[in-house]
Design an enzyme around this catalytic site. Structure first.
Site, PDB file in Angstrom:
ATOM      1  N   ASP A 114      75.045  23.008  46.349  1.00  0.00           N
ATOM      2  CA  ASP A 114      76.409  23.061  46.879  1.00  0.00           C
ATOM      3  C   ASP A 114      76.453  22.745  48.373  1.00  0.00           C
ATOM      4  OD1 ASP A 114      75.035  25.408  47.489  1.00  0.00           O
ATOM      5  OD2 ASP A 114      76.255  26.670  46.205  1.00  0.00           O
ATOM      6  N   ASP A 145      79.376  38.823  43.578  1.00  0.00           N
ATOM      7  CA  ASP A 145      80.465  38.734  42.586  1.00  0.00           C
ATOM      8  C   ASP A 145      80.028  37.966  41.346  1.00  0.00           C
ATOM      9  OD1 ASP A 145      80.363  36.115  43.460  1.00  0.00           O
ATOM     10  OD2 ASP A 145      82.437  36.016  44.159  1.00  0.00           O
TER      11      ASP A 145
HETATM   12  C1  F6R Z   1      73.543  28.862  47.528  1.00  0.00           C
HETATM   13  C2  F6R Z   1      74.236  29.303  46.345  1.00  0.00           C
HETATM   14  C3  F6R Z   1      74.729  30.695  46.162  1.00  0.00           C
HETATM   15  C4  F6R Z   1      73.750  31.748  46.632  1.00  0.00           C
HETATM   16  C5  F6R Z   1      74.388  33.134  46.510  1.00  0.00           C
HETATM   17  C6  F6R Z   1      73.444  34.214  46.984  1.00  0.00           C
HETATM   18  O1  F6R Z   1      73.152  27.498  47.382  1.00  0.00           O
HETATM   19  O2  F6R Z   1      74.426  28.504  45.505  1.00  0.00           O
HETATM   20  O3  F6R Z   1      75.011  30.904  44.798  1.00  0.00           O
HETATM   21  O4  F6R Z   1      72.582  31.661  45.874  1.00  0.00           O
HETATM   22  O5  F6R Z   1      75.541  33.164  47.264  1.00  0.00           O
HETATM   23  O6  F6R Z   1      73.252  34.085  48.355  1.00  0.00           O
HETATM   24  P1  F6R Z   1      72.076  34.838  49.095  1.00  0.00           P
HETATM   25  O7  F6R Z   1      70.809  34.300  48.540  1.00  0.00           O
HETATM   26  O8  F6R Z   1      72.215  34.491  50.545  1.00  0.00           O
HETATM   27  O9  F6R Z   1      72.249  36.279  48.809  1.00  0.00           O
END
Ligand code: F6R
Length: 259
Positions: free
Chosen positions: A66, A135
């Site tokens: 993303d 979430d």
């Molecule tokens: C990032 C992504 C998100 C993260 C999620 C968790 O490319 O696709 O789905 O994996 O927001 O974020 P963290 O790892 O920072 O807790």
């Protein structure tokens, strides 16, 4: 169901997943990696630095999950910058083979379709690394996302903007829109590896792995995948009803089977 591997800490998770990636690249030098950003995959990238040092990784290809819409790619927190800093440079990958969705406003109307085409042209993703939001989002597929969705623009929830504000000077700087691989795109990868650490992720992990399949919890889409591995520390595993069974299964796993 997904295979759940409960490890001692994030470092052990990084080592386990890095080993799987090294074996993949050994067998297929032009392997296609699905790259996540955020904090969660960092131990994997860290472990890969050591394990890939001295190997020829010039053919390895990659697709990020993303990108923020409207954030200058040169901004230190654009996912283009993060992937370059955390993955491409330290691992010595060829930047021309590493793709990130294009979040530029001017071309956003067709950026999703272009990205899908690029993934198809590469023959699909071999191993997709995933984190999970508090979430339940994977990629930036926020609650309500279609299981059939493809790469497209989504509006970030306030929860996700708050969670990600730590990477920016203030929450006002966190973009409101993103372009993300869809759940349908993610499900086409040949192997999904979802990582999660810490108590804050425990509910999302339990819901994704053991809860009902539901658009309200996008991570539950991994239940539809024939080869999904969930690697969690004890804290993130703390709400899993079948945790003892997962430990037993992994402890008794035949040695010839990878994750
Ligand atoms: C990032 C992504 C998100 C993260 C999620 C968790 O490319 O696709 O789905 O994996 O927001 O974020 P963290 O790892 O920072 O807790």
């Amino acid at each position: 169901m997904a295979e759940v591997v409960i490890v001692e800490n994030a470092e052990a998770a990084g080592a386990l997943v890095a080993q799987e990636i090294v074996e993949l690249i050994d067998g297929r030098p032009d392997a296609v990696l699905g790259l996540a950003t955020g904090s969660t995959p960092l131990p994997v990238y860290q472990a890969l630095r050591e394990r890939l040092a001295g190997r020829d990784v010039s053919q390895v290809r990659g697709f990020a999950l993303d990108e923020y819409v409207g954030l200058d790619p040169a901004h230190s927190e654009s996912y283009r910058s993060v992937i370059t800093r955390e993955v491409v440079e330290p691992l010595g990958l060829d930047p021309r083979r590493i793709h990130v969705p294009n979040g530029a406003q001017e071309t956003i109307q067709h950026a999703g379709a272009d990205y899908e085409e690029a993934i198809d042209a590469a023959g699909g993703v071999d191993l997709q690394i995933l984190g999970i939001g508090t979430d339940g989002h994977i990629g930036f597929n926020e609650p309500g996302s279609s299981f059939a969705s493809r790469t497209r623009v989504k509006t970030l929830t306030e929860q996700t903007r708050e969670d990600n504000a730590r990477f920016f000077d203030s929450i006002d700087d966190v973009p409101r829109h993103c372009i993300t691989q869809g759940l349908g795109t993610i499900l086409r990868a040949r192997h999904l590896v979802l990582l999660a650490f810490g108590e804050g992720k425990a509910q999302a992990v339990a819901d994704a792995v053991e809860g009902p399949l539901s658009a309200i919890l996008p991570g539950s889409a991994i239940q539809l995948h024939p080869h999904a591995t969930v690697v969690v520390d004890e804290a993130a595993a703390s709400k899993l009803a079948l945790a003892d069974y997962y430990r037993y299964t992994f402890a008794n796993k035949p040695s010839w089977q990878g994750i």
